[in-house]
Design an enzyme around this catalytic site. Structure first.
Site, PDB file in Angstrom:
ATOM      1  N   GLY A 103     -13.278  -2.063  -7.657  1.00  0.00           N
ATOM      2  CA  GLY A 103     -14.603  -1.483  -7.407  1.00  0.00           C
ATOM      3  C   GLY A 103     -14.688  -0.657  -6.138  1.00  0.00           C
ATOM      4  N   SER A 142      -8.042   0.869   2.904  1.00  0.00           N
ATOM      5  CA  SER A 142      -8.430   0.357   1.584  1.00  0.00           C
ATOM      6  C   SER A 142      -9.628  -0.570   1.718  1.00  0.00           C
ATOM      7  CB  SER A 142      -7.238  -0.409   1.012  1.00  0.00           C
ATOM      8  OG  SER A 142      -7.605  -1.120  -0.142  1.00  0.00           O
ATOM      9  N   GLU A 150      -4.093   7.917  -4.392  1.00  0.00           N
ATOM     10  CA  GLU A 150      -4.535   7.115  -3.251  1.00  0.00           C
ATOM     11  C   GLU A 150      -4.698   7.959  -1.980  1.00  0.00           C
ATOM     12  OE1 GLU A 150      -5.969   3.728  -3.728  1.00  0.00           O
ATOM     13  OE2 GLU A 150      -4.074   3.546  -4.773  1.00  0.00           O
ATOM     14  N   ARG A 155       0.848  -1.187   0.000  1.00  0.00           N
ATOM     15  CA  ARG A 155       0.000   0.000   0.000  1.00  0.00           C
ATOM     16  C   ARG A 155       0.888   1.244   0.000  1.00  0.00           C
ATOM     17  NH1 ARG A 155      -5.065   1.652  -1.457  1.00  0.00           N
ATOM     18  NH2 ARG A 155      -6.194   2.711   0.207  1.00  0.00           N
ATOM     19  N   THR A 192      -9.186  -0.111 -10.188  1.00  0.00           N
ATOM     20  CA  THR A 192      -8.305  -1.026  -9.489  1.00  0.00           C
ATOM     21  C   THR A 192      -8.284  -2.265 -10.361  1.00  0.00           C
ATOM     22  OG1 THR A 192      -8.890  -0.105  -7.325  1.00  0.00           O
ATOM     23  CG2 THR A 192      -8.187  -2.386  -7.311  1.00  0.00           C
TER      24      THR A 192
HETATM   25  N1  GLY Z   1      -8.186   2.622  -3.838  1.00  0.00           N
HETATM   26  C1  GLY Z   1      -9.295   1.845  -3.510  1.00  0.00           C
HETATM   27  C2  GLY Z   1      -9.127   1.049  -2.271  1.00  0.00           C
HETATM   28  O1  GLY Z   1      -8.012   0.779  -1.887  1.00  0.00           O
HETATM   29  O2  GLY Z   1     -10.093   0.708  -1.652  1.00  0.00           O
END
Ligand code: GLY
Length: 568
Positions: free
Chosen positions: A469, A449, A417, A107, A378
């Site tokens: 999604g 996330s 992000e 991440r 994503t």
């Molecule tokens: N960027 C979408 C998620 O990580 O939920």
């Protein structure tokens, strides 16, 4: 026999004839090898070229971890609006030799110099677009570090071998598909705002037509540098300098040290049981595994039928409502905030939550209605190799084409992000999600996330799945897991294609896809007090692999939604 995602085979026919012949040969050779070993392997990804890169890597003696490196790198090239070197993600891994399961947390992290004034004006009002476009939207990427780590620690092949297909696609180019053309058209103005981004992804400043050969020579060079130097090829030297310069020129506040100090983290996944099946899913900083464990923990208390039936849908919706409420209240990066994970997913607590569900009536989320702004993007892929090593990886740059910044000379497109942090409890993010202090921005912190790479093991076999999604990832995975476990046999294509509904506590409404829900269904949910909101397009692009414990055969399935822009 090696299976590949259905999209792999049916999309191939759209590609150039010579290219089709080349890939088909690779696939047949793979099949022969795997068949002889009485084992099976399978890959499902969002793009046939990425699946082909994975097959190629397995064929050359790589394992599922090498294949995952190859698929992730290839997706960075051929699906640049979804994921890439400038983004992050989670790789859920199972090693067959010792059964070890870990999540490689790649991440993104907030830069050290992140400040409130990047997102709010002097009177405390949120600055429009600050977390979704330009330099203040971009967090420090994690994918290059993850690729280097996985190849070195878990793979069998040199990193360069697994990156080779991606280099080939980037340098030689690939024919963009209808999905690329439509997403580029949707984001044409956004891409035009930055000259380097426009040059990288448009055709003379305009969205390309399907079939346009997109070449990314600078990205090919960056991939080659990573192949030679490992993580330093990205986090140090001229690529790092170019990234910092590009972000800061676009209003951000990155320093070279942010990149130098970036580290992936190996984390214990969330693991729990549901009606005898063992489920392994993403840990924090993803909310996915916790929300899945909570929802299933609540639903275990009820008699469940087909998830498409209104009485069962009502229960699923109420479970999601409660899980998403806890997401907003308690979840954030556990390296920064204390999150009572064991309590939240424990049976005592989920039993208490389940006791608040009225099987006949909807609860009310204490919230005001609001509209989402823009869907994000994503990608997900699933791999199992002949030995039983497996990877479920969900990767992202967040919104379509991320922050819209390509750093000069690198071909690297940066994520947006930072929008996954909670800027303020009253300000929803791109997905309409609200949160609290646990997910507030802090230097070096990872945003919460919803990505939910998941393994399900039961008497039938092992299911490897996930989807893009945003917040709707969690409900997609939940519905599929429930249906998989309910059915005595496995129809993988049906599981990835099922009509979807979603609830996320706020806004207090049940979102449904435009197809698959009858007037009677909607009336039955409305009668229980739910507000139904039909979204104007389908969502998700699930990629699933299943290997039977009975026959040993593996199969793969790709969401039919992935063939169109409607799938994002
Ligand atoms: N960027 C979408 C998620 O990580 O939920």
């Amino acid at each position: 026999m090696i299976s590949s995602a259905q999209s792999f085979s049916f999309r191939l026919i759209r590609l150039q004839r010579s290219w089709f012949r080349a890939v088909a040969t690779v696939l047949l050779a793979c099949c022969a090898t795997a068949g002889a070993a009485q084992q099976t392997a399978a890959i499902a990804s969002a793009h046939p070229l990425a699946s082909a890169a994975g097959h190629d890597t397995l064929k050359r003696g790589g394992n599922a971890f090498d294949a995952a490196v190859a698929v992730a790198a290839a997706l960075a090239v051929v699906e640049p609006y979804s994921s890439g070197l400038g983004g992050g993600g989670f790789f859920l891994m199972h090693r067959a030799t010792d059964g070890r399961e870990i999540m490689v947390d790649a991440r993104e992290t907030a830069p050290a110099a992140v400040a409130r004034e990047h997102y709010f004006d002097s009177s405390g009002r949120p600055l429009s677009g600050a977390s979704t476009r330009g330099g203040t939207a971009a967090a420090i990427p994690g994918i290059p570090a993850a690729l280097a780590h996985m190849a070195q620690r878990y793979g069998r092949l040199p990193l360069g071998d697994s990156l080779a297909p991606a280099v080939r696609y980037a340098r030689g180019g690939f024919a963009v598909d209808a999905r690329y053309a439509r997403i580029a058209s949707l984001r044409e103005h956004f891409l035009q705002d930055n000259a380097k981004t426009a040059k990288a992804f448009l055709d003379h400043g305009r969205a390309p037509a399907s079939g346009f050969l997109l070449r990314q020579p600078e990205l090919a060079s960056t991939l080659e540098l990573i192949a030679r130097e490992g993580r330093n090829g990205f986090y140090a030297g001229h690529v790092a300098q170019a990234l910092v310069a590009a972000v800061n020129a676009a209003g951000g506040a990155w320093r070279a040290a942010d990149l130098e100090h970036y580290r992936i983290v190996e984390r214990e996944p969330v693991r729990f049981t549901y009606r005898g099946a063992t489920i392994t899913a993403a840990a924090l900083p993803s909310a996915g595994g916790i929300a899945l464990a909570q929802s299933l923990g609540m639903l275990e208390r009820f008699e469940m039928s087909d998830v498409s039936r209104p009485d069962t849908a009502h229960l699923v919706i109420e479970a999601l409502r409660r899980a998403f409420q806890d997401r907003a209240l308690y979840l954030g990066d556990s390296d920064f905030v204390s999150v009572p994970v064991a309590r939240l997913i424990g049976r005592d607590y989920t039993k208490q939550l389940a006791a608040t569900i009225d099987p006949a009536a909807a609860a009310r989320s204490d919230a005001i209605e609001g509209e989402r702004t823009l869907s994000g993007n994503t990608t997900h892929f699933s791999v199992i190799d002949a030995e039983g090593n497996r990877v479920a990886a969900t990767l992202s740059i967040n919104g379509l084409f991320g922050a819209g910044i390509v750093a000069a000379g690198t071909g690297v497109l940066l994520n947006n992000e930072m929008d996954d942090f909670t800027l303020h409890p009253a300000v929803p993010n791109l997905y309409g999600l609200r949160g609290g202090v646990a997910n507030a921005i802090a230097p070096g912190k990872r945003p919460l996330s919803s990505m939910t790479p998941t393994f399900v093991e039961d008497d039938k076999g092992v299911l490897i799945l996930g989807a893009p999604g945003g917040s709707r990832i969690i409900s997609q995975v939940l519905l599929t897991v429930l249906e998989y476990l309910r059915s005595p046999s496995v129809d993988l294509q049906r599981l990835v294609a099922m009509p979807r509904y979603h609830h996320q506590y706020w806004p207090d409404r049940v979102e449904i896809e435009p197809e698959g829900f009858t007037l009677e269904w909607r009336a039955a949910l409305t009668a229980r007090g739910h507000q139904i909101h039909m979204v104007n397009r389908q969502w998700g692009n699930m990629q699933a692999v299943f290997r039977s414990k009975i026959t040993g055969e593996a199969q793969a399935a790709s969401d039919p939604r992935g063939t169109d822009v409607g799938g994002y």
